[in-house]
Scaffold this active site. Structure first.
Site, PDB file in Angstrom:
ATOM      1  N   GLY A  14      -2.157   6.108  40.462  1.00 50.69           N
ATOM      2  CA  GLY A  14      -3.558   6.009  40.085  1.00 50.69           C
ATOM      3  C   GLY A  14      -3.815   6.515  38.680  1.00 50.69           C
ATOM      4  O   GLY A  14      -2.949   7.082  38.015  1.00 50.69           O
ATOM      5  N   PHE A  15      -5.048   6.332  38.222  1.00 52.49           N
ATOM      6  CA  PHE A  15      -5.449   6.688  36.857  1.00 52.49           C
ATOM      7  C   PHE A  15      -5.239   8.175  36.596  1.00 52.49           C
ATOM      8  O   PHE A  15      -4.507   8.572  35.680  1.00 52.49           O
ATOM      9  CB  PHE A  15      -6.917   6.287  36.668  1.00 52.49           C
ATOM     10  CG  PHE A  15      -7.449   6.429  35.271  1.00 52.49           C
ATOM     11  CD1 PHE A  15      -6.650   6.188  34.162  1.00 52.49           C
ATOM     12  CD2 PHE A  15      -8.773   6.780  35.061  1.00 52.49           C
ATOM     13  CE1 PHE A  15      -7.153   6.302  32.865  1.00 52.49           C
ATOM     14  CE2 PHE A  15      -9.295   6.891  33.779  1.00 52.49           C
ATOM     15  CZ  PHE A  15      -8.483   6.664  32.689  1.00 52.49           C
ATOM     16  N   ASP A  64       1.479   7.688  53.272  1.00 53.47           N
ATOM     17  CA  ASP A  64       0.239   7.009  53.625  1.00 53.47           C
ATOM     18  C   ASP A  64      -0.730   8.069  54.118  1.00 53.47           C
ATOM     19  O   ASP A  64      -0.369   8.921  54.940  1.00 53.47           O
ATOM     20  CB  ASP A  64       0.506   5.967  54.713  1.00 53.47           C
ATOM     21  CG  ASP A  64      -0.702   5.066  54.970  1.00 53.47           C
ATOM     22  OD1 ASP A  64      -1.813   5.590  55.153  1.00 53.47           O
ATOM     23  OD2 ASP A  64      -0.531   3.834  55.006  1.00 53.47           O
ATOM     24  N   LEU A  65      -1.962   8.032  53.641  1.00 50.92           N
ATOM     25  CA  LEU A  65      -2.952   9.032  54.025  1.00 50.92           C
ATOM     26  C   LEU A  65      -3.230   9.039  55.522  1.00 50.92           C
ATOM     27  O   LEU A  65      -3.674  10.049  56.073  1.00 50.92           O
ATOM     28  CB  LEU A  65      -4.263   8.792  53.261  1.00 50.92           C
ATOM     29  CG  LEU A  65      -4.196   8.934  51.737  1.00 50.92           C
ATOM     30  CD1 LEU A  65      -5.544   8.554  51.124  1.00 50.92           C
ATOM     31  CD2 LEU A  65      -3.799  10.342  51.314  1.00 50.92           C
ATOM     32  N   TYR A 158     -18.698   6.943  49.616  1.00 48.41           N
ATOM     33  CA  TYR A 158     -17.777   7.681  48.744  1.00 48.41           C
ATOM     34  C   TYR A 158     -18.189   9.153  48.650  1.00 48.41           C
ATOM     35  O   TYR A 158     -17.347  10.058  48.762  1.00 48.41           O
ATOM     36  CB  TYR A 158     -17.739   7.061  47.351  1.00 48.41           C
ATOM     37  CG  TYR A 158     -16.895   7.845  46.378  1.00 48.41           C
ATOM     38  CD1 TYR A 158     -15.507   7.821  46.470  1.00 48.41           C
ATOM     39  CD2 TYR A 158     -17.474   8.634  45.394  1.00 48.41           C
ATOM     40  CE1 TYR A 158     -14.723   8.561  45.597  1.00 48.41           C
ATOM     41  CE2 TYR A 158     -16.707   9.370  44.514  1.00 48.41           C
ATOM     42  CZ  TYR A 158     -15.322   9.336  44.619  1.00 48.41           C
ATOM     43  OH  TYR A 158     -14.559  10.072  43.752  1.00 48.41           O
ATOM     44  N   LYS A 162     -15.863  12.372  49.844  1.00 48.16           N
ATOM     45  CA  LYS A 162     -15.420  13.474  48.992  1.00 48.16           C
ATOM     46  C   LYS A 162     -15.960  14.811  49.494  1.00 48.16           C
ATOM     47  O   LYS A 162     -15.261  15.829  49.465  1.00 48.16           O
ATOM     48  CB  LYS A 162     -15.862  13.244  47.545  1.00 48.16           C
ATOM     49  CG  LYS A 162     -15.282  11.988  46.907  1.00 48.16           C
ATOM     50  CD  LYS A 162     -13.767  11.927  46.977  1.00 48.16           C
ATOM     51  CE  LYS A 162     -13.082  12.881  46.042  1.00 48.16           C
ATOM     52  NZ  LYS A 162     -11.604  12.683  46.022  1.00 48.16           N
ATOM     53  N   PRO A 187     -14.339  16.626  39.106  1.00 43.19           N
ATOM     54  CA  PRO A 187     -14.683  15.880  37.894  1.00 43.19           C
ATOM     55  C   PRO A 187     -15.781  14.842  38.127  1.00 43.19           C
ATOM     56  O   PRO A 187     -16.088  14.471  39.264  1.00 43.19           O
ATOM     57  CB  PRO A 187     -13.364  15.189  37.539  1.00 43.19           C
ATOM     58  CG  PRO A 187     -12.705  14.978  38.871  1.00 43.19           C
ATOM     59  CD  PRO A 187     -13.088  16.164  39.718  1.00 43.19           C
TER      60      PRO A 187
END
Length: 259
Positions: A14-15, A64-65, A158, A162, A187
């Site tokens: 990922g980023f 895998d989550l 989302y 989180k 962040p």
């Protein structure tokens, strides 16, 4: 934590995961990066090498989550965990549990594996979405005592994911008497240089705006941050002796660990 030790980085393709791995490798750490698709390993290795990392200290694992397999083996031999992997999408799913379930269950699997392996520090990537949503009154400064009110107005899947994942993390380390081993970074929306051709979700929003793919300019305010600064914060949270632990248990101690 001494340079040269191995760090488990979940979501390395990922980023943010890529930038955290790059920062760690440049500081002399070894990195074990988790991938959901093992076929992406060479692409990740090549992109990190192109960015200037010593990939001789890089290896990969498949996780895998939503699957217990491989977590204990991945954590074994590592000194710290950087848990970054979590679902992130532009369009909210019709079933919010498509985001919430892997976020919570993946966090629990990662933290339990790290604790069992004796990791010195666990760094969890959360989000400002875990504290700034659902409030009916925004005339005050939000602090570490605040959580997104998941049943509040305009809270999407989302933000719920989180919030509940971070609360589950704190509840888990508290139950294991290991609160000081967890550090969380929250962040905003991340921008910055791409390490490969995958723009990720955050950068894709900007690309869509620049290509004129949105029919209008949305009345939208986002707290942008440079992904390299977030990566540096994640590494600092891993290294600093006093970075672990919640300053006050108010707000999360009542989370149901079995929920």
């Amino acid at each position: 934590m001494a340079s040269g030790q191995r760090v488990l980085v979940t979501g390395i393709s990922g980023f943010l995961g890529g930038h955290v791995a790059l920062a760690l490798l440049k500081k002399g750490y070894a990195v074990r990066g988790s991938l959901r698709d093992p076929n992406r390993a060479e692409q990740v290795r090549a992109s990190l090498h192109e960015a200037g990392a010593d990939v001789a200290r890089l290896d990969f694992c498949t996780l895998d989550l939503l699957d217990d397999r491989g977590w204990a083996e991945a954590a074994d031999g590592c000194a710290c965990l950087q848990h970054i992997a979590s679902p992130f999408v532009l369009t909210m799913p019709s079933d919010e549990n498509a985001l919430i379930r892997p976020a919570i269950e993946g966090t629990r699997r990662a933290i339990r594996a790290a604790l069992a392996a004796g990791h010195e520090r666990i760094v969890l990537t959360s989000s400002v979405a875990a504290l700034d949503g659902g409030h009916r009154n925004y005339d005050r400064l939000l602090t570490t005592h605040d959580w997104t009110q998941v049943d509040g107005p305009r809270v999407n899947a989302y933000s719920k994911a989180k919030t509940l994942a971070e609360q589950a993390a704190w509840a888990l380390v508290e139950a294991e008497d290991a609160r000081e081993r967890l550090s969380v970074v929250n962040p905003g929306t991340m921008l910055g240089p791409l390490l490969d051709n995958d723009p990720g979700t955050s950068v894709a929003v900007i690309q869509r705006l620049l290509r004129g793919e949105m029919p209008m300019i949305p009345n939208l305010v986002l707290p942008y941050v440079d992904v390299r600064d977030v990566a540096d914060a994640q590494v600092a949270a891993m290294i600093a002796p006093d970075a672990g632990g919640w300053p006050d248990p108010i707000g999360w101690s009542g989370f149901n660990l079995s929920s």
